[in-house]
Design a protein around this motif. Structure first.
Motif, PDB file in Angstrom:
ATOM      1  N   LYS A 111      40.283  40.346  32.538  1.00  0.00           N
ATOM      2  CA  LYS A 111      41.275  39.263  32.602  1.00  0.00           C
ATOM      3  C   LYS A 111      42.354  39.533  33.649  1.00  0.00           C
ATOM      4  CE  LYS A 111      40.600  37.685  27.850  1.00  0.00           C
ATOM      5  NZ  LYS A 111      41.226  37.424  26.529  1.00  0.00           N
ATOM      6  N   HIS A 140      34.386  37.077  35.057  1.00  0.00           N
ATOM      7  CA  HIS A 140      33.499  35.932  34.916  1.00  0.00           C
ATOM      8  C   HIS A 140      34.202  34.634  35.296  1.00  0.00           C
ATOM      9  CE1 HIS A 140      30.510  38.364  32.794  1.00  0.00           C
ATOM     10  NE2 HIS A 140      31.534  38.945  32.205  1.00  0.00           N
ATOM     11  N   LEU A 141      33.450  33.689  35.731  1.00  0.00           N
ATOM     12  CA  LEU A 141      33.800  32.279  35.855  1.00  0.00           C
ATOM     13  C   LEU A 141      35.172  32.042  36.482  1.00  0.00           C
ATOM     14  CD1 LEU A 141      32.248  31.138  32.454  1.00  0.00           C
ATOM     15  CD2 LEU A 141      31.230  31.057  34.723  1.00  0.00           C
ATOM     16  N   GLN A 142      36.103  31.430  35.733  1.00  0.00           N
ATOM     17  CA  GLN A 142      37.324  30.920  36.347  1.00  0.00           C
ATOM     18  C   GLN A 142      38.225  32.004  36.914  1.00  0.00           C
ATOM     19  OE1 GLN A 142      36.648  30.692  33.095  1.00  0.00           O
ATOM     20  NE2 GLN A 142      38.419  31.305  31.848  1.00  0.00           N
ATOM     21  N   ASP A 143      38.099  33.251  36.462  1.00  0.00           N
ATOM     22  CA  ASP A 143      38.978  34.315  36.949  1.00  0.00           C
ATOM     23  C   ASP A 143      38.327  35.159  38.044  1.00  0.00           C
ATOM     24  OD1 ASP A 143      41.629  35.287  36.614  1.00  0.00           O
ATOM     25  OD2 ASP A 143      40.835  37.126  35.737  1.00  0.00           O
ATOM     26  N   LYS A 144      37.127  34.812  38.478  1.00  0.00           N
ATOM     27  CA  LYS A 144      36.400  35.663  39.414  1.00  0.00           C
ATOM     28  C   LYS A 144      37.098  35.789  40.767  1.00  0.00           C
ATOM     29  CE  LYS A 144      31.999  35.931  39.216  1.00  0.00           C
ATOM     30  NZ  LYS A 144      31.908  37.393  38.887  1.00  0.00           N
ATOM     31  N   ARG A 146      40.312  35.313  41.593  1.00  0.00           N
ATOM     32  CA  ARG A 146      41.567  36.070  41.473  1.00  0.00           C
ATOM     33  C   ARG A 146      41.289  37.546  41.232  1.00  0.00           C
ATOM     34  NH1 ARG A 146      45.883  37.172  37.350  1.00  0.00           N
ATOM     35  NH2 ARG A 146      44.403  36.612  35.707  1.00  0.00           N
ATOM     36  N   THR A 193      25.440  32.116  33.013  1.00  0.00           N
ATOM     37  CA  THR A 193      26.593  32.379  33.878  1.00  0.00           C
ATOM     38  C   THR A 193      26.151  33.162  35.107  1.00  0.00           C
ATOM     39  OG1 THR A 193      27.088  34.445  32.726  1.00  0.00           O
ATOM     40  CG2 THR A 193      28.117  32.442  31.875  1.00  0.00           C
TER      41      THR A 193
END
Length: 276
Positions: A111, A140-144, A146, A193
């Motif tokens: 995170k 994963h996904l939306q935080d990749k 950043r 994913t």
């Protein structure tokens, strides 16, 4: 066709997976340290887990003619607990002496928190101090995006050799910068994913295969070790040569992992025999 599966969580899979992989050409796997499906509460639990993947799992794979290597590390999901993580780190160097251990991994961000960053930096420094390879998990996904940017920021401020660092789980929007900075990158093939086999071949055709590794991960969740073979099939359908397949799915893992003295599998060259 000889295949190396460079990121594979064998303890989450059955013996039948090893058997089927062997039948499809897999000659070696490398197992990064990994989340257990729940957060571990004691340092000793990690230590027993490191023993399992460095001592027992190679014997299970060997029954099917597959070489098994591994990594040790505190995975990003559990790095949120610094007190526990630092207790585990005290014991990790003991495992660098094991004949199948390749380095520190998978480490990095889940995170992208301050606690995760603290443990990430400590493990990168440990790898540098002990001359170990580094395998990095990106979120994963939306935080990749950043998390990948922050990973590169952390590494930029440490004395790492990019050639000895593999940044895994990259996708179309995160592959360019690690490659441009000289790191190895990994595409992880998942049925839900991360990256599909077809997308992986698209990425290879755009960016080439230099410093590129492809794996299926194959862990506790919805996953399949044979997405790797699906990728090879799609690569073949598009008219790429057998030697190109070998370079990507066997020789590239040899080139990166072979920087560890414990990995002794050599790249192979396809030759055509002449008939007298």
């Amino acid at each position: 066709m000889q295949i190396i599966q460079p990121h594979y969580h064998g303890i989450a899979r059955t013996a039948q997976d090893y058997e089927r992989m062997a039948m499809s050409g897999v000659v070696a796997v490398a197992e990064p340290a990994f989340w257990a499906g729940f957060d571990r509460a004691y340092p000793e639990t990690f230590i027993d887990y490191f023993r399992q993947i460095s001592e027992f799992e190679p014997t299970r794979a060997a029954e099917y003619g597959i070489r098994h290597f591994c990594w040790v590390g505190v995975n990003p999901k559990e790095a949120e607990n610094p007190k526990l993580s630092f207790e585990v780190l005290k014991k990790m160097p003991e495992f660098f002496q094991k004949p199948t251990v390749l380095g520190v991994g998978e480490i990095g961000f889940h995170k992208t928190t301050k606690n995760e960053e603290q443990i990430f930096e400590a493990q990168v420094q440990m790898a540098i101090d002990h001359d170990q390879l580094i395998l990095i998990h990106t979120p994963h996904l939306q935080d990749k995006a950043r998390g990948t940017r922050r990973t590169l920021d952390v590494l930029r401020n440490m004395n790492v050799d990019p050639q000895r660092v593999w940044i895994d789980h990259v996708e179309e929007h995160t592959i360019r910068e690690p490659l441009e900075q000289g790191y190895w990158v990994g595409l992880t093939l998942y049925p839900i994913t991360k990256c599909s086999p077809r997308r992986a071949v698209d990425i290879i055709e755009i960016y080439g295969h230099e410093r590129l590794l492809i794996n299926s991960s194959a862990d506790w969740g919805p996953s399949d070790p044979f997405t790797l073979q699906e990728c090879i099939q799609d690569f073949r359908r598009r008219g790429h040569s057998v030697q190109e397949e070998i370079e990507i799915f066997h020789n590239n893992p040899c080139r990166f992992l072979g920087q560890s003295p414990n990995f002794d599998i050599e790249p192979v060259l396809l030759e055509t025999a002449s008939i007298a």
